[in-house]
Scaffold this motif. Structure first.
Motif, PDB file in Angstrom:
ATOM      1  N   LEU A 119      12.805   4.505   2.006  1.00  7.89           N
ATOM      2  CA  LEU A 119      11.641   3.926   2.659  1.00  7.89           C
ATOM      3  C   LEU A 119      11.805   3.900   4.174  1.00  7.89           C
ATOM      4  O   LEU A 119      10.832   4.098   4.917  1.00  7.89           O
ATOM      5  CB  LEU A 119      11.383   2.518   2.117  1.00  7.89           C
ATOM      6  N   GLN A 120      13.030   3.692   4.632  1.00  9.36           N
ATOM      7  CA  GLN A 120      13.291   3.789   6.067  1.00  9.36           C
ATOM      8  C   GLN A 120      13.059   5.212   6.557  1.00  9.36           C
ATOM      9  O   GLN A 120      12.546   5.431   7.660  1.00  9.36           O
ATOM     10  CB  GLN A 120      14.730   3.362   6.371  1.00  9.36           C
ATOM     11  N   PHE A 121      13.435   6.174   5.734  1.00 14.03           N
ATOM     12  CA  PHE A 121      13.322   7.593   6.082  1.00 14.03           C
ATOM     13  C   PHE A 121      11.869   7.979   6.351  1.00 14.03           C
ATOM     14  O   PHE A 121      11.582   8.782   7.242  1.00 14.03           O
ATOM     15  CB  PHE A 121      13.904   8.450   4.951  1.00 14.03           C
ATOM     16  N   VAL A 122      10.940   7.424   5.559  1.00 11.59           N
ATOM     17  CA  VAL A 122       9.515   7.767   5.727  1.00 11.59           C
ATOM     18  C   VAL A 122       8.791   6.783   6.641  1.00 11.59           C
ATOM     19  O   VAL A 122       7.569   6.850   6.784  1.00 11.59           O
ATOM     20  CB  VAL A 122       8.790   7.855   4.367  1.00 11.59           C
ATOM     21  N   GLY A 123       9.538   5.867   7.251  1.00  8.19           N
ATOM     22  CA  GLY A 123       8.938   4.960   8.214  1.00  8.19           C
ATOM     23  C   GLY A 123       8.116   3.846   7.613  1.00  8.19           C
ATOM     24  O   GLY A 123       7.162   3.358   8.242  1.00  8.19           O
ATOM     25  N   ALA A 124       8.475   3.420   6.400  1.00 12.43           N
ATOM     26  CA  ALA A 124       7.741   2.323   5.770  1.00 12.43           C
ATOM     27  C   ALA A 124       7.952   1.035   6.558  1.00 12.43           C
ATOM     28  O   ALA A 124       9.027   0.802   7.120  1.00 12.43           O
ATOM     29  CB  ALA A 124       8.205   2.136   4.328  1.00 12.43           C
ATOM     30  N   THR A 125       6.937   0.212   6.604  1.00 12.51           N
ATOM     31  CA  THR A 125       7.059  -1.078   7.279  1.00 12.51           C
ATOM     32  C   THR A 125       7.792  -2.061   6.374  1.00 12.51           C
ATOM     33  O   THR A 125       7.988  -1.809   5.181  1.00 12.51           O
ATOM     34  CB  THR A 125       5.670  -1.641   7.620  1.00 12.51           C
ATOM     35  N   SER A 126       8.173  -3.188   6.932  1.00 12.44           N
ATOM     36  CA  SER A 126       8.913  -4.188   6.156  1.00 12.44           C
ATOM     37  C   SER A 126       8.070  -4.758   5.020  1.00 12.44           C
ATOM     38  O   SER A 126       8.609  -5.305   4.055  1.00 12.44           O
ATOM     39  CB  SER A 126       9.366  -5.326   7.077  1.00 12.44           C
ATOM     40  N   ASN A 127       6.747  -4.636   5.132  1.00 11.79           N
ATOM     41  CA  ASN A 127       5.869  -5.144   4.078  1.00 11.79           C
ATOM     42  C   ASN A 127       5.631  -4.133   2.961  1.00 11.79           C
ATOM     43  O   ASN A 127       5.061  -4.482   1.924  1.00 11.79           O
ATOM     44  CB  ASN A 127       4.516  -5.557   4.673  1.00 11.79           C
ATOM     45  N   GLN A 128       6.036  -2.883   3.165  1.00 13.64           N
ATOM     46  CA  GLN A 128       5.827  -1.844   2.165  1.00 13.64           C
ATOM     47  C   GLN A 128       7.077  -1.701   1.308  1.00 13.64           C
ATOM     48  O   GLN A 128       8.106  -1.233   1.786  1.00 13.64           O
ATOM     49  CB  GLN A 128       5.483  -0.510   2.847  1.00 13.64           C
ATOM     50  N   LYS A 129       6.994  -2.109   0.069  1.00 18.03           N
ATOM     51  CA  LYS A 129       8.159  -2.145  -0.807  1.00 18.03           C
ATOM     52  C   LYS A 129       8.306  -0.891  -1.667  1.00 18.03           C
ATOM     53  O   LYS A 129       9.356  -0.651  -2.239  1.00 18.03           O
ATOM     54  CB  LYS A 129       8.085  -3.373  -1.716  1.00 18.03           C
ATOM     55  N   GLY A 130       7.245  -0.102  -1.758  1.00 14.22           N
ATOM     56  CA  GLY A 130       7.302   1.078  -2.618  1.00 14.22           C
ATOM     57  C   GLY A 130       6.996   0.720  -4.061  1.00 14.22           C
ATOM     58  O   GLY A 130       7.384  -0.344  -4.533  1.00 14.22           O
ATOM     59  N   ASN A 131       6.278   1.591  -4.751  1.00 17.39           N
ATOM     60  CA  ASN A 131       6.029   1.364  -6.162  1.00 17.39           C
ATOM     61  C   ASN A 131       5.674   2.677  -6.853  1.00 17.39           C
ATOM     62  O   ASN A 131       5.472   3.702  -6.200  1.00 17.39           O
ATOM     63  CB  ASN A 131       4.902   0.345  -6.364  1.00 17.39           C
ATOM     64  N   ILE A 132       5.652   2.644  -8.184  1.00 15.74           N
ATOM     65  CA  ILE A 132       5.214   3.777  -8.997  1.00 15.74           C
ATOM     66  C   ILE A 132       3.965   3.285  -9.728  1.00 15.74           C
ATOM     67  O   ILE A 132       4.052   2.419 -10.597  1.00 15.74           O
ATOM     68  CB  ILE A 132       6.300   4.224  -9.981  1.00 15.74           C
ATOM     69  N   SER A 133       2.822   3.814  -9.343  1.00 16.69           N
ATOM     70  CA  SER A 133       1.541   3.253  -9.754  1.00 16.69           C
ATOM     71  C   SER A 133       1.097   3.708 -11.142  1.00 16.69           C
ATOM     72  O   SER A 133       1.632   4.658 -11.716  1.00 16.69           O
ATOM     73  CB  SER A 133       0.471   3.649  -8.740  1.00 16.69           C
ATOM     74  N   ALA A 134       0.066   3.033 -11.649  1.00 13.72           N
ATOM     75  CA  ALA A 134      -0.534   3.422 -12.921  1.00 13.72           C
ATOM     76  C   ALA A 134      -1.128   4.823 -12.821  1.00 13.72           C
ATOM     77  O   ALA A 134      -1.027   5.624 -13.767  1.00 13.72           O
ATOM     78  CB  ALA A 134      -1.618   2.407 -13.309  1.00 13.72           C
ATOM     79  N   GLU A 135      -1.721   5.123 -11.672  1.00 12.02           N
ATOM     80  CA  GLU A 135      -2.295   6.467 -11.492  1.00 12.02           C
ATOM     81  C   GLU A 135      -1.212   7.538 -11.557  1.00 12.02           C
ATOM     82  O   GLU A 135      -1.403   8.615 -12.102  1.00 12.02           O
ATOM     83  CB  GLU A 135      -3.035   6.536 -10.164  1.00 12.02           C
ATOM     84  N   GLU A 136      -0.035   7.220 -11.001  1.00  8.89           N
ATOM     85  CA  GLU A 136       1.089   8.168 -11.066  1.00  8.89           C
ATOM     86  C   GLU A 136       1.511   8.396 -12.513  1.00  8.89           C
ATOM     87  O   GLU A 136       1.820   9.512 -12.923  1.00  8.89           O
ATOM     88  CB  GLU A 136       2.266   7.626 -10.252  1.00  8.89           C
ATOM     89  N   CYS A 137       1.534   7.323 -13.303  1.00  9.77           N
ATOM     90  CA  CYS A 137       1.892   7.445 -14.720  1.00  9.77           C
ATOM     91  C   CYS A 137       0.903   8.352 -15.452  1.00  9.77           C
ATOM     92  O   CYS A 137       1.294   9.189 -16.272  1.00  9.77           O
ATOM     93  CB  CYS A 137       1.934   6.069 -15.377  1.00  9.77           C
ATOM     94  N   ARG A 138      -0.372   8.186 -15.168  1.00  5.16           N
ATOM     95  CA  ARG A 138      -1.388   9.031 -15.823  1.00  5.16           C
ATOM     96  C   ARG A 138      -1.238  10.477 -15.403  1.00  5.16           C
ATOM     97  O   ARG A 138      -1.443  11.400 -16.209  1.00  5.16           O
ATOM     98  CB  ARG A 138      -2.782   8.503 -15.486  1.00  5.16           C
ATOM     99  N   GLN A 139      -0.852  10.689 -14.140  1.00  5.88           N
ATOM    100  CA  GLN A 139      -0.646  12.060 -13.684  1.00  5.88           C
ATOM    101  C   GLN A 139       0.548  12.701 -14.384  1.00  5.88           C
ATOM    102  O   GLN A 139       0.539  13.887 -14.706  1.00  5.88           O
ATOM    103  CB  GLN A 139      -0.433  12.103 -12.168  1.00  5.88           C
TER     104      GLN A 139
END
Length: 380
Positions: A119-139
């Protein structure tokens, strides 16, 4: 990743090979190990082996066939990657496909990295925790329903299924009854964060804690760290390659030289030398102070092992080895080593909680002198 570049996980590697060679390869395997022990690297090496067109029985992919070259670059059409993601721009959804170019680069640079590193590598902010979404599961369901493009297998790697949350239930039927020749490789750090419904549908392959030698080899071979620096970092990495890299990033001074200065003052009961050392250490960061004390604990432990174990050879660079051998000639008692180790651990505890470094390090130095005299200094 090459199979033979995965250090310190021979048992897990053999377990995966046994699955393949038995001709009963599970359709869902969970590779479970703590941060920095190589779960993602092992999953990708096994995926490369499965997709290789000229694989050897010992787990070695040929490295030259088209499948190997594509897998090495993480562009094989039958290798699908899912990982915690964040939106890269306003209005964009958090999907692995939107981060895939950055993820390929990250894995090549740091295959032992943590989600925090990613997440640091892609410049995520401290509030962005990362997730694997329901839409990703359907894909995933849609993608894996298609036939394999080139390989004998379709491989879905899910890095950190802990980030699936309840959305992971969308995948249950797919994991339990996948299309033919479909293999899930899930890479987790703890079963606590994985849905029980998913965990029960996988075969576990557990990773072993990495020893200092394995960490050193990885730092040298993959990250091109010098033997000297890799050895020092490995001593205090606690089996975590990512932590070893963090030690190297924080380190500004040679730990052995600092240790020589400190012990010279402590063992000769020279208050002036100790004072100079305390002033020097006070100018370093809390992380550097902690890393230094962990390094001191490790070398003390090696010195004691030399005393106790005939022929013991610590896996250290030559200058550290000579220092440890000289240290061992002091013939510490078990009580002395235990007391010194406990005092250093207490100092680490106080430093982690932002106590005044000068006071902590000076108290520690005097406490070690009391221990060497066979007495006890009052605790902080």
């Amino acid at each position: 990743m090459q199979w033979n570049a995965i250090y310190g996980q021979d048992k897990a590697k053999q377990g995966l090979l046994n699955y393949y060679q038995s001709e009963h390869l599970p359709h869902a395997i969970m590779i479970l190990g703590k941060e920095g022990t190589g779960g993602l690297a092992l999953a990708l090496a096994f995926a490369r082996y499965l997709l290789c067109e000229e694989k050897a029985a010992d787990g070695t992919a040929c490295g030259v066939c088209p499948a190997c070259l594509k897998t090495e670059n993480l562009v094989h059409p039958d290798l699908h990657l899912t990982f915690p993601s964040v939106p890269m721009k306003a209005g964009e959804k958090a999907m692995s496909k939107n981060n895939i170019s950055e993820f390929r680069k990250f894995v090549h640079e740091n295959p032992y990295g943590s989600v925090f590193d990613w997440l640091q590598f892609v410049g995520a902010t401290s509030n962005q925790k990362g997730n694997i979404s329901a839409e990703e599961c359907r894909q995933m369901i849609e993608t894996l329903s298609l036939k394999a493009s080139e390989g004998a297998y379709k491989i879905q790697v899910i890095w950190r299924p802990e980030y699936l949350g309840k959305e992971g239930n969308i995948l249950l039927k797919l994991i339990e009854e996948p299309p033919p020749n479909t293999v899930f490789l899930l890479v987790a750090e703890s079963t606590d964060g994985v849905l029980d419904t998913i965990l029960s549908r996988t075969q576990l392959v557990r990773l072993q804690p990495l020893g200092a030698e394995a960490v050193q080899s990885i730092l040298m071979q993959h990250y091109r760290i010098s033997e000297r620096d890799a050895a020092q970092a490995a001593q205090i990495a606690e089996g975590n390659v990512a932590q070893g890299l963090g030690v190297l990033q924080q380190s500004e001074k040679d730990l052995l030289e600092l240790l020589k200065q400190w012990f010279n003052g402590v063992f000769t009961f020279n208050g002036l030398l100790i004072g100079k050392w305390v002033e020097l250490m006070d100018k370093t960061s809390k992380v550097q102070q902690k890393n230094f004390l962990l390094f001191a604990q490790q070398l003390l432990a090696h010195a004691f092992r030399i005393q106790l174990i005939p022929g013991y050879q610590p896996p250290l660079p030559e200058d550290e080895l000579q220092f440890v051998r000289r240290l061992s000639t002091r013939n510490f008692s078990a009580d002395t080593i235990s007391s010194m180790d406990e005092s250093i651990s207490k100092a680490i505890y106080h430093i982690e909680r932002n106590a005044n470094a000068k006071i902590v390090l000076l108290h520690l130095s005097v406490s070690l002198q009391y221990t060497l005299k066979g007495t006890t200094l009052k605790a902080l």
